[in-house]
Design a protein around this motif. Structure first.
Motif, mmCIF file in Angstrom:
data_model
loop_
_atom_site.group_PDB
_atom_site.id
_atom_site.type_symbol
_atom_site.label_atom_id
_atom_site.label_comp_id
_atom_site.label_asym_id
_atom_site.label_seq_id
_atom_site.Cartn_x
_atom_site.Cartn_y
_atom_site.Cartn_z
ATOM 1 N N MET A 63 0.812 -1.216 0.000
ATOM 2 C CA MET A 63 0.000 0.000 0.000
ATOM 3 C C MET A 63 0.849 1.272 0.000
ATOM 4 S SD MET A 63 -3.011 -1.174 -0.169
ATOM 5 C CE MET A 63 -3.939 0.303 0.115
ATOM 6 N N TYR A 64 2.184 1.156 0.052
ATOM 7 C CA TYR A 64 3.046 2.330 0.039
ATOM 8 C C TYR A 64 3.003 2.981 -1.335
ATOM 9 C CZ TYR A 64 5.199 0.754 4.406
ATOM 10 O OH TYR A 64 5.431 0.373 5.692
ATOM 11 N N HIS A 65 2.694 4.284 -1.361
ATOM 12 C CA HIS A 65 2.614 5.012 -2.622
ATOM 13 C C HIS A 65 3.799 5.943 -2.820
ATOM 14 C CE1 HIS A 65 -1.387 3.508 -3.341
ATOM 15 N NE2 HIS A 65 -1.755 3.887 -2.122
ATOM 16 N N GLU A 66 4.544 6.229 -1.760
ATOM 17 C CA GLU A 66 5.692 7.132 -1.834
ATOM 18 C C GLU A 66 6.949 6.321 -2.125
ATOM 19 O OE1 GLU A 66 5.339 10.426 -1.596
ATOM 20 O OE2 GLU A 66 3.201 10.176 -1.209
ATOM 21 N N TRP A 67 7.810 6.823 -3.015
ATOM 22 C CA TRP A 67 9.042 6.121 -3.328
ATOM 23 C C TRP A 67 10.095 7.092 -3.849
ATOM 24 C CZ3 TRP A 67 10.508 6.448 -8.445
ATOM 25 C CH2 TRP A 67 9.506 6.836 -9.348
ATOM 26 N N SER A 68 11.346 6.669 -3.781
ATOM 27 C CA SER A 68 12.480 7.414 -4.317
ATOM 28 C C SER A 68 13.461 6.412 -4.893
ATOM 29 C CB SER A 68 13.204 8.209 -3.231
ATOM 30 O OG SER A 68 12.483 9.334 -2.862
ATOM 31 N N VAL A 69 14.255 6.867 -5.834
ATOM 32 C CA VAL A 69 15.311 6.038 -6.396
ATOM 33 C C VAL A 69 16.633 6.562 -5.864
ATOM 34 C CG1 VAL A 69 16.451 5.281 -8.502
ATOM 35 C CG2 VAL A 69 13.972 5.519 -8.457
ATOM 36 N N TYR A 70 17.405 5.667 -5.265
ATOM 37 C CA TYR A 70 18.708 6.024 -4.719
ATOM 38 C C TYR A 70 19.728 5.019 -5.240
ATOM 39 C CZ TYR A 70 22.475 6.797 -1.415
ATOM 40 O OH TYR A 70 23.701 7.057 -0.852
ATOM 41 N N LYS A 71 20.669 5.479 -6.050
ATOM 42 C CA LYS A 71 21.708 4.628 -6.639
ATOM 43 C C LYS A 71 21.110 3.373 -7.272
ATOM 44 C CE LYS A 71 25.463 6.153 -3.698
ATOM 45 N NZ LYS A 71 26.538 5.755 -2.787
ATOM 46 N N LYS A 72 20.143 3.546 -8.115
ATOM 47 C CA LYS A 72 19.469 2.481 -8.876
ATOM 48 C C LYS A 72 18.624 1.538 -8.008
ATOM 49 C CE LYS A 72 22.859 2.486 -12.575
ATOM 50 N NZ LYS A 72 23.753 1.685 -13.391
ATOM 51 N N ASP A 73 18.428 1.868 -6.738
ATOM 52 C CA ASP A 73 17.538 1.092 -5.872
ATOM 53 C C ASP A 73 16.277 1.902 -5.613
ATOM 54 O OD1 ASP A 73 19.107 -1.228 -5.386
ATOM 55 O OD2 ASP A 73 20.353 -0.059 -4.006
ATOM 56 N N THR A 74 15.126 1.271 -5.794
ATOM 57 C CA THR A 74 13.860 1.938 -5.508
ATOM 58 C C THR A 74 13.499 1.675 -4.049
ATOM 59 O OG1 THR A 74 13.140 1.633 -7.785
ATOM 60 C CG2 THR A 74 11.438 2.133 -6.157
ATOM 61 N N LEU A 75 13.335 2.743 -3.302
ATOM 62 C CA LEU A 75 12.987 2.648 -1.892
ATOM 63 C C LEU A 75 11.566 3.147 -1.704
ATOM 64 C CD1 LEU A 75 16.295 4.144 -0.523
ATOM 65 C CD2 LEU A 75 15.672 1.744 -0.642
ATOM 66 N N HIS A 76 10.774 2.383 -0.969
ATOM 67 C CA HIS A 76 9.373 2.734 -0.725
ATOM 68 C C HIS A 76 9.238 3.285 0.691
ATOM 69 C CE1 HIS A 76 7.999 0.767 -4.411
ATOM 70 N NE2 HIS A 76 9.008 -0.058 -4.180
ATOM 71 N N PHE A 77 8.314 4.234 0.850
ATOM 72 C CA PHE A 77 8.124 4.911 2.129
ATOM 73 C C PHE A 77 6.678 4.777 2.587
ATOM 74 C CE2 PHE A 77 11.529 6.918 -0.163
ATOM 75 C CZ PHE A 77 12.541 6.937 0.761
ATOM 76 N N CYS A 78 6.505 4.691 3.903
ATOM 77 C CA CYS A 78 5.165 4.526 4.475
ATOM 78 C C CYS A 78 4.371 5.826 4.454
ATOM 79 C CB CYS A 78 5.257 3.988 5.893
ATOM 80 S SG CYS A 78 6.016 5.132 7.057
#
Length: 99
Positions: A63-78
């Motif tokens: 259900m996490y809709h927020e995300w960022s890409v950091y050094k080719k890794d996609t990180l999801h945020f609550c």
């Protein structure tokens, strides 16, 4: 007017009394076998290969809709707040995940 207030208070008191906690059954009536008392499995922080929220360490949820890409890794945020905190200092939080 006082009658209405008195009636409301009395009704609230009666409702509170009717929701009194129920007495637990006696140990003799409920027998639990030791085999049925298995501990809950420890939840792996990498659910389906997804990293947890790098800021608050909450496990990944679909259900996490927020995300960022950091050094080719996609990180999801609550939450948008965790994303905003991460975006201010990504190295600090990425190092916690071993990225």
């Amino acid at each position: 007017m006082m009658k209405i207030i008195y009636f409301c208070l009395l009704t609230g008191l009666m409702a509170a009394c009717s929701n009194a906690p129920k007495k637990a059954p006696d140990a003799e009536t409920v027998a639990v076998k030791p085999a049925e008392q298995t501990p809950a499995p420890i939840q792996d922080p990498l659910i389906a290969g997804k990293l947890p929220d790098p800021v608050c360490q909450m496990p990944y949820d679909t259900m996490y809709h927020e995300w960022s890409v950091y050094k080719k890794d996609t990180l999801h945020f609550c939450s948008p707040t965790c994303k905003r905190v991460f975006d201010k200092n990504p190295e600090k939080y990425a190092s916690k995940l071993g990225l």
